[in-house]
Design an enzyme around this catalytic site. Structure first.
Site, PDB file in Angstrom:
ATOM      1  N   PHE A   1       0.835  -1.204   0.000  1.00 18.85           N
ATOM      2  CA  PHE A   1       0.000   0.000   0.000  1.00 18.85           C
ATOM      3  C   PHE A   1       0.860   1.239   0.000  1.00 18.85           C
ATOM      4  O   PHE A   1       1.777   1.386   0.818  1.00 18.85           O
ATOM      5  CB  PHE A   1      -0.914   0.024   1.229  1.00 18.85           C
ATOM      6  N   THR A   2       0.553   2.161  -0.908  1.00 23.34           N
ATOM      7  CA  THR A   2       1.128   3.504  -0.900  1.00 23.34           C
ATOM      8  C   THR A   2      -0.016   4.489  -0.771  1.00 23.34           C
ATOM      9  O   THR A   2      -0.947   4.469  -1.586  1.00 23.34           O
ATOM     10  CB  THR A   2       1.920   3.783  -2.187  1.00 23.34           C
TER      11      THR A   2
ATOM     12  N   LEU B   1       4.162  -0.993   3.590  1.00 17.60           N
ATOM     13  CA  LEU B   1       3.453   0.284   3.723  1.00 17.60           C
ATOM     14  C   LEU B   1       4.398   1.441   3.415  1.00 17.60           C
ATOM     15  O   LEU B   1       5.413   1.625   4.098  1.00 17.60           O
ATOM     16  CB  LEU B   1       2.899   0.442   5.142  1.00 17.60           C
ATOM     17  N   GLU B   2       4.070   2.212   2.394  1.00 15.04           N
ATOM     18  CA  GLU B   2       4.828   3.419   2.058  1.00 15.04           C
ATOM     19  C   GLU B   2       3.847   4.577   2.192  1.00 15.04           C
ATOM     20  O   GLU B   2       2.935   4.728   1.375  1.00 15.04           O
ATOM     21  CB  GLU B   2       5.401   3.316   0.647  1.00 15.04           C
ATOM     22  N   LEU B   3       4.035   5.393   3.218  1.00 14.44           N
ATOM     23  CA  LEU B   3       3.020   6.362   3.626  1.00 14.44           C
ATOM     24  C   LEU B   3       3.519   7.800   3.434  1.00 14.44           C
ATOM     25  O   LEU B   3       4.358   8.054   2.592  1.00 14.44           O
ATOM     26  CB  LEU B   3       2.606   6.065   5.064  1.00 14.44           C
TER      27      LEU B   3
END
Length: 533
Positions: free
Chosen positions: A243-244, A266-268
């Site tokens: 998920f970005t 997870l890249e937030l």
């Protein structure tokens, strides 16, 4: 093989078409999740595509199709899988200008940036073409005779990839390409405001020779996507989630995956600092701040949040940055501009709220430009194009920030840069870390010791010295910590740990049962050791 302007691989260019989810190589019928228009944010009258949205069952059926296709794809030798990616890279390269034009049209990214983003896909394909021959394991010495120990990388299985639309083709490629090379099947959910680009990317990758079901695309709204992911996890159809997007949604996805004993990638978000020391080349720092703060209208996860400037050069830096912003060309993304429109109306509304809520009386808004949306009633001098047609916003510089200000620790995702001053190096490091994010950070200095000390103490996953907070290369790990992600990394060899699992094998050919830790031969007593020459 050529790409139409709305993303289909064909021999002709179309002004608009309907896009639907693709499961097991076939478009899904109907629109159980409703219909949505994708419009050009630089000219909202321009409809790029009409999207037939899927629902929970669409997502689950895509995961089921991926599950059915994955085992056969995993049995294809990895070097052969990588040749599929090599061919896909050449297809993307052949369609570079067409895909870049679509990028500029659907999300409003300036054309030069769009070309760079498409090149990132090509670079990613080129890098992982070789990695198909380097999915190495190890031979490990055993503590017992007549026994060999090995390790192997094996695919995780089915990967569900959900991405944002600020980099609607480059960032998905960071997930899709290594996942496919490693032998996984994928369900890809593009951003709902960049559906034509998601459809285009998937079409180009499939053109490399992917079997049906190995790469599926689901177009759906956020609630349907989350519920579909939840149902697919419950049914055991998903083995990895990438998920970005926003930190808030990332927390929800992380919690959902945790309940199923999975570790997502997870890249937030980020509130990325740029430190300008007293030993910096100020003009270079201003150039870096202009690009990283206002490129893509500040809508990058790596966009500059706050410039932290030594008190001895603070006023000079602020004056020069203000001047650079005042004369920067802004507007029509098909022209040579610093940035174009906001990506979507929802980001425009959020940004307006930040301008209203986060700028406080003790702040100073620098320069002669206005704030808010650029309109005939609120114009910007030198604007390129017709502002009333699109979602264009004034660049804003806010100085006088304090660490306790909400603006210091809030990701604004728009063309807004904060500026604050510092006295000591320790104070600069504290300010660079204190916002709670940990994605990207930059320092401008001509003192190597200062650069190395900053690198040691800053919490960001990515650090630039005398360069902007934005920028990535296909062979370097990308990702952050704390509110910016869970420590996972994309790109380079490091992403292989996201899409493979380690399997160990012990092969005993002694002809008898040997029990580890129990049947190890005793070492001779210390006195029995002799050095013989």
């Amino acid at each position: 093989m050529s790409l139409s302007e709305t993303g289909n691989v064909s021999g002709r260019v179309q002004a608009k078409r309907e896009i639907s989810s693709t499961v097991a190589g076939r478009p899904t019928p109907g629109a159980p999740g409703g219909r949505k228009l994708s419009t050009n944010p630089a000219d909202t009258r321009d409809v790029v595509a009409e999207v037939a949205l899927g629902d929970v069952e669409t997502f689950v059926s895509a995961c089921r199709a991926a599950r059915e296709a994955q085992s056969a794809w995993a049995r294809v030798p990895a070097p052969v899988r990588s040749q599929v990616i090599k061919r896909a890279g050449r297809v993307v390269e052949a369609n570079k200008e067409a895909l870049a034009r679509l990028l500029t049209r659907e999300v409003g990214k300036p054309y030069a940036e769009s070309l760079g983003e498409v090149q990132e896909i090509v670079d990613t394909c080129d890098f992982f073409t070789s990695e198909g021959r380097r999915l190495y394991g190890q031979t490990v010495p055993s503590e017992m005779p007549d026994k060999q120990l090995f390790t192997f990388r094996v695919p995780v299985g089915v990967a569900a990839i959900i991405t944002a639309g600020n980099f609607p083709v480059a960032v998905p490629s960071w997930y899709l390409v290594p996942a496919l090379v490693c032998g996984n099947a994928v369900v890809f959910k593009p951003a709902d405001y960049a559906p034509a680009l998601g459809d285009a990317l998937a079409s180009l990758l499939r053109a490399g020779g992917l079997p049906d079901g190995v790469l599926n695309v689901v177009h759906a709204g956020g609630e349907q996507t989350f519920s579909g992911l939840e149902a697919a996890l419950e049914a055991g159809l998903v083995d990895k989630v990438g998920f970005t997007g926003s930190t808030a949604v990332g927390r929800e996805i992380g919690a959902l995956c945790g309940r199923h004993l999975q570790s997502p990638c997870l890249e937030l978000g980020g509130k990325n600092p740029l430190v300008v020391t007293e030993r910096a080349r100020v003009d270079l720092a201003v150039e870096g701040a202009l690009f990283s703060g206002f490129g893509t209208a500040g809508q990058r996860c790596t966009s500059l949040g706050t410039a932290i400037v030594h008190e001895s050069v603070h006023d000079e830096f602020l004056e020069k940055l203000t001047c650079a912003v005042e004369v920067a060309p802004i507007g029509d993304p098909t022209e040579d501009v610093l940035y174009g429109p906001m990506l979507d109306r929802k980001f425009a509304r959020s940004f307006e709220g930040f301008l209203e809520d986060l700028i406080e009386p003790h702040h100073s808004v620098s320069g002669s430009t206005a704030t808010g949306r650029i309109t005939p009633e609120n114009p910007r001098e030198g604007f390129v194009g017709e502002a009333e047609r699109g979602l264009f916003y004034h660049p804003t510089i806010v100085s006088g920030l304090r660490q306790e200000d909400p603006l210091y620790s809030t990701e604004t995702f728009g063309p807004l840069v904060g500026v604050m001053r510092y006295g000591s190096f320790d104070e600069a490091v504290d300010l660079a870390n204190g916002h709670g994010y940990g994605l990207s950070a930059a320092i401008y200095t001509e003192d190597p010791a200062e650069a190395f000390r900053f690198r040691e103490r800053v919490s960001a996953g990515m650090v630039s010295v005398n360069n902007s907070t934005s920028g990535a290369e296909a062979h370097l790990p990308f990702g952050g910590n704390a509110r910016s992600g869970n420590g996972s990394r994309q790109s380079g060899v490091w992403v292989l740990d996201q899409f493979t699992r380690w399997q160990s094998v012990n092969w005993d050919y002694a002809g008898k049962l040997q029990k580890a830790q129990m049947d190890v031969s005793d070492l001779p007593a210390d006195g029995d050791f002799r050095l013989r020459c």
